[in-house]
Scaffold this active site. Structure first.
Site, PDB file in Angstrom:
ATOM      1  N   LYS A 293       0.819  -1.164  -0.126  1.00 31.53           N
ATOM      2  CA  LYS A 293       0.039   0.004  -0.016  1.00 31.53           C
ATOM      3  C   LYS A 293       0.859   1.022  -0.025  1.00 31.53           C
ATOM      4  O   LYS A 293       1.953   1.195   0.453  1.00 31.53           O
ATOM      5  CB  LYS A 293      -0.808  -0.113   1.259  1.00 31.53           C
ATOM      6  CG  LYS A 293      -1.928  -0.794   1.306  1.00 31.53           C
ATOM      7  CD  LYS A 293      -2.754  -0.798   2.475  1.00 31.53           C
ATOM      8  CE  LYS A 293      -3.884  -1.699   2.646  1.00 31.53           C
ATOM      9  NZ  LYS A 293      -4.944  -1.617   1.681  1.00 31.53           N
ATOM     10  N   ARG A 367     -10.312 -11.296   1.867  1.00 33.35           N
ATOM     11  CA  ARG A 367     -11.159 -12.473   1.332  1.00 33.35           C
ATOM     12  C   ARG A 367     -10.369 -13.800   1.160  1.00 33.35           C
ATOM     13  O   ARG A 367     -11.167 -14.879   1.498  1.00 33.35           O
ATOM     14  CB  ARG A 367     -11.831 -12.060  -0.112  1.00 33.35           C
ATOM     15  CG  ARG A 367     -10.540 -11.854  -1.143  1.00 33.35           C
ATOM     16  CD  ARG A 367     -11.013 -11.032  -2.523  1.00 33.35           C
ATOM     17  NE  ARG A 367     -10.813  -9.760  -2.132  1.00 33.35           N
ATOM     18  CZ  ARG A 367     -11.207  -8.689  -3.060  1.00 33.35           C
ATOM     19  NH1 ARG A 367     -11.565  -9.242  -4.074  1.00 33.35           N
ATOM     20  NH2 ARG A 367     -11.605  -7.566  -2.810  1.00 33.35           N
TER      21      ARG A 367
HETATM   22  N1  BES Z   1      -8.034  -3.735   4.329  1.00 29.97           N
HETATM   23  C1  BES Z   1      -8.398  -3.525   2.864  1.00 29.97           C
HETATM   24  C2  BES Z   1      -9.563  -2.589   2.862  1.00 29.97           C
HETATM   25  C3  BES Z   1      -9.792  -1.254   3.387  1.00 29.97           C
HETATM   26  C4  BES Z   1      -9.175  -0.095   2.625  1.00 29.97           C
HETATM   27  C5  BES Z   1     -10.475  -1.102   4.340  1.00 29.97           C
HETATM   28  C6  BES Z   1      -9.419   1.001   3.137  1.00 29.97           C
HETATM   29  C7  BES Z   1     -10.610   0.268   4.850  1.00 29.97           C
HETATM   30  C8  BES Z   1     -10.111   1.710   4.215  1.00 29.97           C
HETATM   31  C9  BES Z   1      -8.229  -4.673   1.931  1.00 29.97           C
HETATM   32  O1  BES Z   1      -7.657  -5.562   2.519  1.00 29.97           O
HETATM   33  C10 BES Z   1      -7.719  -4.090   0.831  1.00 29.97           C
HETATM   34  O2  BES Z   1      -6.878  -3.699   0.674  1.00 29.97           O
HETATM   35  N2  BES Z   1      -8.732  -4.217  -0.325  1.00 29.97           N
HETATM   36  C11 BES Z   1      -8.486  -3.866  -1.646  1.00 29.97           C
HETATM   37  C12 BES Z   1      -8.746  -4.878  -2.626  1.00 29.97           C
HETATM   38  C13 BES Z   1      -8.378  -4.720  -4.165  1.00 29.97           C
HETATM   39  C14 BES Z   1      -6.815  -4.849  -4.056  1.00 29.97           C
HETATM   40  C15 BES Z   1      -9.029  -5.976  -4.821  1.00 29.97           C
HETATM   41  C16 BES Z   1      -9.157  -2.453  -1.684  1.00 29.97           C
HETATM   42  O3  BES Z   1      -9.967  -2.068  -1.469  1.00 29.97           O
HETATM   43  O4  BES Z   1      -8.193  -1.803  -2.409  1.00 29.97           O
HETATM   44 ZN    ZN Z   2      -5.496  -5.507   1.698  1.00 27.75          ZN
END
Ligand code: BES
Ligand code: ZN
Ligand code: ZN
Length: 516
Positions: A293, A367
């Protein structure tokens, strides 16, 4: 802070402050009618009033109303220092707005406004005049529960690591009524348990990643369950591997912290009744892994275990309330880190049900860990499965931080969820989940991909992925709390502006209550 009830007239209260509610009644020309008898004119103004109360209290409040210093509007607080009424040193009024439309959510908020005013004035002991609450459709028991919840939820602060802790001044709130206190004790008890469990969920969430690892999360769960009828079982890495949870395990490989699979069981209804299964994402820190990230805001990913924390707190509340239900919770807990053995984009992993998954983005890890937990939950022959997860950034884009989005194909379950949300005051919004979304999650080389082949609707495609791990005949709903688990702003004045909210604990407990 402790909340108790007391049967007493409004005299010789012996408290630092007396709290009375001020409501508003519509006033003015609203009597003209159309031909079909409907009223047309809106009331021209509203009039503030106090229900019950002694003559001296009425007079004090009336003066302030007449001078325009007090309107009785929602969550308005006016503090009268040294008012010397009913044996209390000070007087605090708390506005309710239009009392005809008063509901339990208004009362939670009013109680929260009350607590912040009392804290600001350094008040220690409080007598809250329940008789000043206008009678309407809410039972006194429900009203007392809502006031208790609001006050205790508003009193939470995460100050563990501050040298100067600035503790809340308020020590006791006595809910005083001229009627028997006994029936209100139940409201105080239920409200206290719910609020304490929500606050426990918040605390688990607020702790930073280095002080809330999967191991610590499991230890704290065991500690909290002591003295209740909850059985807690914690699986280590070897057991998770042995149980063929290859998808969950793969996420933990980039971290030096051992993953844990936390299982909590409660048997309140006897052996044969099907359990409610709760599943919660327990990602104690989400760096994104190899698909790392951006650094801005990454510290917020300590909250990525809030779904798990809420499920743990839900089980605690169910056990402390001694509900006549069976319930089991599963929390897969791990970090998502980019260590040398981490998942790499393109890797293929195998879940407990034998399905293969291409990990095309290691940041879509929630997931992956939920997949195995859901398969295991289905094996318990549950009455329903509810999962909570901070699953997608797309959820925050869709609904912001007011509503939790939920996904289910089961209309009956959707109705139950809406009813529970109406009672808990936690806002939810049903989102679409269709075969189109499922199609987007097909893999190229494996059965499934953990990312969608199309742009947009990222929360729905994530839900569609999870659905592939749930037996179709089991009622199941997925709650994406990405926007509501933390930093929910000042909209709900009983939630911290910054920090974990404990979202969905009260709704999940409410669903269990409806199942009794
Ligand atoms: N934990 C994050 C989702 C999240 C992001 C929750 C910001 C709260 C605030 C999750 O694990 C994630 O990173 N999801 C990705 C999925 C994508 C790579 C398909 C997302 O939402 O960007
Ligand atoms: Zn994530
Ligand atoms: Zn995550």
């Amino acid at each position: 802070m402790k909340i108790e009830t007391r049967k007493s007239p409004l005299e010789n209260l012996g408290a630092d402050a007396l709290v009375v509610f001020v409501g508003q009644k519509p006033e003015g020309k609203n009597n003209s009618k159309t031909k079909d008898g409907k009223k047309t004119d809106k009331p021209s103004s509203s009039k503030a009033y106090v229900e019950g109360g002694t003559k001296a209290i009425q007079a004090k409040v009336q003066t302030a109303i007449d001078e325009g210093a007090l309107s009785g509007g929602k969550n308005e607080t006016v503090f009268f220092r040294d008012a010397a009424l009913a044996g209390a040193r000070h007087l605090l009024t708390v506005g309710l707005g239009d009392t005809k439309a008063l509901d339990h959510e208004n009362l939670r908020q009013a109680a929260a406004a009350m607590v912040s005013a009392l804290k600001a004035q350094k008040v220690k002991s409080v007598a809250l005049a329940l008789d000043s609450l206008p009678h309407n459709s809410l039972s006194a028991d429900q009203a007392v529960q809502a006031l208790t919840e609001g006050a205790l939820l508003a009193d939470y602060a995460f100050v563990e690591y501050k040298e100067k802790k600035d503790p809340s001044s308020v020590q006791t709130i006595s809910i005083v009524s001229s009627l028997k206190a006994k029936p209100y004790d139940h409201g105080v008890e239920v409200g206290t348990i719910l609020a304490e469990c929500v606050n426990f969920s918040r605390w688990l969430g607020d702790r930073p990643g280095n002080r809330m690892t999967p191991t610590i999360l499991a230890e704290e769960t065991v500690k909290a369950a002591k003295g209740t009828k909850l059985k807690v079982n914690v699986w280590d890495r070897a057991r998770i591997k042995q149980e063929k949870m290859g998808s969950f395990l793969s996420v933990s490989l980039g971290s030096s912290q051992e993953p844990k699979f936390i299982i909590m069981e409660y048997n309140g209804a006897g052996g044969s009744k099907r359990p409610i299964c709760y599943v919660g994402k327990g990602l104690t820190f989400d760096s994104g892994g190899i698909s790392i990230k951006p650094s801005a805001g990454m510290e917020e990913m300590k909250y990525d275990m809030c779904g798990g924390a809420s499920v743990i707190a839900t089980m605690l509340a169910i056990a402390r309330l001694k509900l006549k239900v069976n319930a089991i919770a599963f929390v897969p807990a791990t970090e998502n880190m980019p260590g040398p053995s981490a998942n790499k984009p393109g890797d293929i992993v195998t879940a407990r049900n034998g399905k293969t998954i291409e990990v095309n983005n290691t940041d879509a890890e929630g997931r992956l860990i939920l997949a195995d937990a859901l398969v295991y939950a289905c094996e318990q022959e549950p009455a329903m499965i509810l999962d909570a997860a901070t699953l997608t950034g797309a959820m925050v884009i869709a609904l912001g931080n007011t509503h939790t989005g939920f996904f289910t194909r089961n209309d009956k379950l959707a109705e139950k969820i809406q009813e529970a949300s109406d009672a808990s005051g936690e806002l939810v919004w049903r989102m679409p989940l269709t075969d189109y979304h499922v199609k987007d999650m097909r893999g190229t080389y494996g059965d499934l991909s953990n990312t969608s082949s199309s742009k947009g609707a990222g929360s729905a495609t994530a839900a569609a992925f999870l659905e592939q791990f749930v037996d179709s005949e089991i009622p199941w709903a997925h709650f994406d709390v990405a926007g509501t688990a933390w930093h929910v702003g000042d909209r709900l004045n009983y939630c911290p502006r910054k920090g974990a909210s404990g979202a969905m604990v009260r709704t999940f407990v409410q669903i269990a209550m409806a199942q009794e």
